[in-house]
Design an enzyme around this catalytic site. Structure first.
Site, mmCIF file in Angstrom:
data_model
loop_
_atom_site.group_PDB
_atom_site.id
_atom_site.type_symbol
_atom_site.label_atom_id
_atom_site.label_comp_id
_atom_site.label_asym_id
_atom_site.label_seq_id
_atom_site.Cartn_x
_atom_site.Cartn_y
_atom_site.Cartn_z
ATOM 1 N N GLU A 274 -4.142 123.648 24.232
ATOM 2 C CA GLU A 274 -2.212 124.243 24.072
ATOM 3 C C GLU A 274 -2.076 125.329 23.863
ATOM 4 O OE1 GLU A 274 -2.543 120.994 20.430
ATOM 5 O OE2 GLU A 274 -3.256 120.086 20.946
ATOM 6 N N PRO A 275 -0.576 125.157 23.969
ATOM 7 C CA PRO A 275 -0.024 126.239 24.168
ATOM 8 C C PRO A 275 0.044 127.481 22.328
ATOM 9 C CG PRO A 275 1.471 124.173 24.426
ATOM 10 C CD PRO A 275 0.141 123.713 24.411
ATOM 11 N N GLN B 29 -23.116 158.959 51.146
ATOM 12 C CA GLN B 29 -23.716 158.594 49.854
ATOM 13 C C GLN B 29 -22.688 157.879 48.820
ATOM 14 O OE1 GLN B 29 -25.897 161.519 47.619
ATOM 15 N NE2 GLN B 29 -27.886 159.992 48.519
ATOM 16 N N GLU C 283 -12.518 128.608 30.722
ATOM 17 C CA GLU C 283 -13.534 128.225 29.995
ATOM 18 C C GLU C 283 -14.103 129.616 28.733
ATOM 19 O OE1 GLU C 283 -16.375 125.198 31.243
ATOM 20 O OE2 GLU C 283 -14.763 124.765 32.794
ATOM 21 N N SER D 258 -12.404 121.384 12.629
ATOM 22 C CA SER D 258 -13.060 120.915 13.736
ATOM 23 C C SER D 258 -13.609 119.529 13.405
ATOM 24 C CB SER D 258 -14.345 121.883 13.489
ATOM 25 O OG SER D 258 -14.660 122.036 12.506
ATOM 26 N N THR E 72 -12.856 133.194 27.113
ATOM 27 C CA THR E 72 -12.661 134.393 27.177
ATOM 28 C C THR E 72 -13.928 135.333 26.525
ATOM 29 O OG1 THR E 72 -11.607 134.665 24.976
ATOM 30 C CG2 THR E 72 -10.370 134.707 26.018
ATOM 31 N N ARG F 218 -14.727 151.208 59.680
ATOM 32 C CA ARG F 218 -14.639 152.015 59.642
ATOM 33 C C ARG F 218 -15.176 153.211 59.796
ATOM 34 N NH1 ARG F 218 -9.297 153.368 59.633
ATOM 35 N NH2 ARG F 218 -8.392 154.112 57.217
ATOM 36 N N GLY G 1 -9.796 150.140 51.370
ATOM 37 C CA GLY G 1 -8.619 151.544 50.716
ATOM 38 C C GLY G 1 -7.921 150.632 50.826
#
Ligand code: CAA
Length: 389
Positions: free
Chosen positions: A133-134, A285, A370, A184, A372, A274, A346
């Site tokens: 929710e907000p 390397q 799901e 909860s 943080t 490239r 790049g």
């Protein structure tokens, strides 16, 4: 050398290898070609959905009993990984179908399962999950959406935010407070239908990534639903929500692994083509070390994700830890690998002419939704302190 059966522990079973190969084929032909366009247009990937539906990969977790493909948690993770490798937005189709239906699968009545799961299995309907929710994102117990019992009905009022595939989905698992100030212990879970009177949607969020997956608010204005749409018992919703996330954080880990693999696959081909300073940049390397680090971290994230998926399938007691750990590790890996892929390309990598910038933008959400990665660490630490790991 004689085959040692113990080594098989570290190899995917043949059936899962087959799921991987089949999904890759479907994705290369039916999902990858639309990935850039749905990202640029911010449109739901309808063509990808049709390709996944035709191959029965849109909701692979639904059991055969409900006419689903009945693919186990590891196979479902592999499906999501393979779709995410080419299009993270499309991978949210099976991932969110699993997220939305998991409360039903874990705690729903036989009647509710029989009514809703076959429609998801056939692809006729998608199922979203309305928890956040907000003012209640990480703090789930702080939700203010309410459900009040009225005879044989519940009446829902409130708003949910950041709901993945909102508007596209026909069905929604909605969590609402049934006991005021119960925290909860006062939350319940319900099935709400898009067509229920009083349900409406906000405008699509303008997002950094996963632009092909609509994210919208869902509003409930005196939504009156039959009481038998309650999932599990009254006030059992918080635990149902958490148990669901234990299983589905594994799918986000799989999504992250897929995004990272897609970026590495693209970058490792690019560096061979490239040329700078008279040779392919793959010959330097410094570039090789970046590829090696990426491949090493993806391999570790994939192993952790597959182990967590096996634990999800078996409902092992340490799934809570492994689901959080796999999601956290794999999403951090995806962010790092995709950022490095942009670096390897790049200036070209920074443009929308190449897919790696999309992958980098898409990777970011896996560290957020799901739960943080800070919440994942709270979850993991609790398990460690309880002596469960
Ligand atoms: N399984 C079963 N029960 C669990 C549980 C689990 N995994 N986790 C907690 N519980 C139980 C606890 O045991 C406790 O029960 P008792 O009181 O009976 O002992 C009860 O639930 C409350 O637990 P906590 O005290 O740990 O609850 P909390 O309020 O401190 O919250 C939290 C813990 C980990 C922060 C939790 O709120 C959380 O996970 N927050 C993140 C929310 C989240 O992941 N949101 C994602 C939204 S969905 C999404 O993002 C989808 C998408 O877009 C694709």
């Amino acid at each position: 050398m004689a085959a040692n059966p113990q080594f098989d522990v570290y190899r995917l079973p043949e059936e899962h290898e087959a799921v991987k190969a089949a999904t890759r084929e479907v994705c290369e032909a039916g999902v990858a070609p639309h990935a850039a366009a749905v990202d640029q247009a911010g449109e739901f990937p309808a063509k990808s959905y049709e390709a996944l539906r035709a191959a029965d990969l849109h909701a692979p977790h639904v059991d055969g009993e409900y006419d689903g493909a009945g693919i186990d948690a590891l196979g479902t993770a592999i499906v999501i990984e393979e779709i995410a490798r080419v299009c993270a937005s499309s991978s949210l189709i099976p991932a969110v179908n699993k997220l939305g239906t998991m409360p039903l699968i874990l705690a729903g009545s036989k009647e509710l399962k029989a009514k809703y799961l076959p429609q998801v299995a056939s692809g006729e309907a998608m199922f979203s999950y309305c928890l956040s929710e907000p003012e209640a994102g990480s703090d789930v117990a702080g939700m203010t959406t309410k459900a009040v019992r009225d005879g044989d009905f519940y009446v829902l009022n409130g708003a949910k935010r950041w709901i993945t595939n909102a508007g596209e989905s026909k069905f929604y698992t909605v969590f609402a407070a049934t006991t005021p100030d119960g925290g909860s212990k006062g939350i319940s879970a319900f099935v709400v239908e898009k067509d229920d009177t009083g349900v409406s949607f906000g405008a699509p969020e303008s997002k950094l990534g996963i632009k092909g997956s609509p994210t919208r608010e869902v509003f409930f204005d005196d939504v009156r639903i039959p009481a038998d749409r309650l999932i599990g018992g009254e006030n059992e919703g918080f635990k149902i929500a958490m148990r669901t996330l234990d299983h589905t954080r594994v799918t986000i880990a799989a999504q992250a692994v897929g995004i990272a693999q897609g970026a590495l696959d693209y970058a490792s081909e690019y560096v061979k083509e490239r040329k700078q300073f008279g040779k392919a940049i793959a010959d330097f390397q410094g570039v090789q070390f970046m590829l090696a680090d990426a491949a090493m971290k993806i391999a570790a994230a994939r192993q952790m994700t597959y182990v967590a998926a096996a634990k999800s399938e078996r409902e092992d007691g340490d799934l809570t830890f492994y689901g959080a750990a796999a999601k956290c590790f794999a999403s951090d890996t995806a962010m790092e690998v995709t950022t490095d892929a942009v670096q390897l390309l790049g200036g070209y990598g920074y443009t929308t002419d190449y897919p790696v910038e999309r992958m980098m933008r898409d990777a970011k959400i896996t560290q957020i939704y799901e739960g943080t990665n800070q919440v994942q660490r709270i979850v993991m630490a609790k398990q460690v302190l309880k002596g469960l790991v």
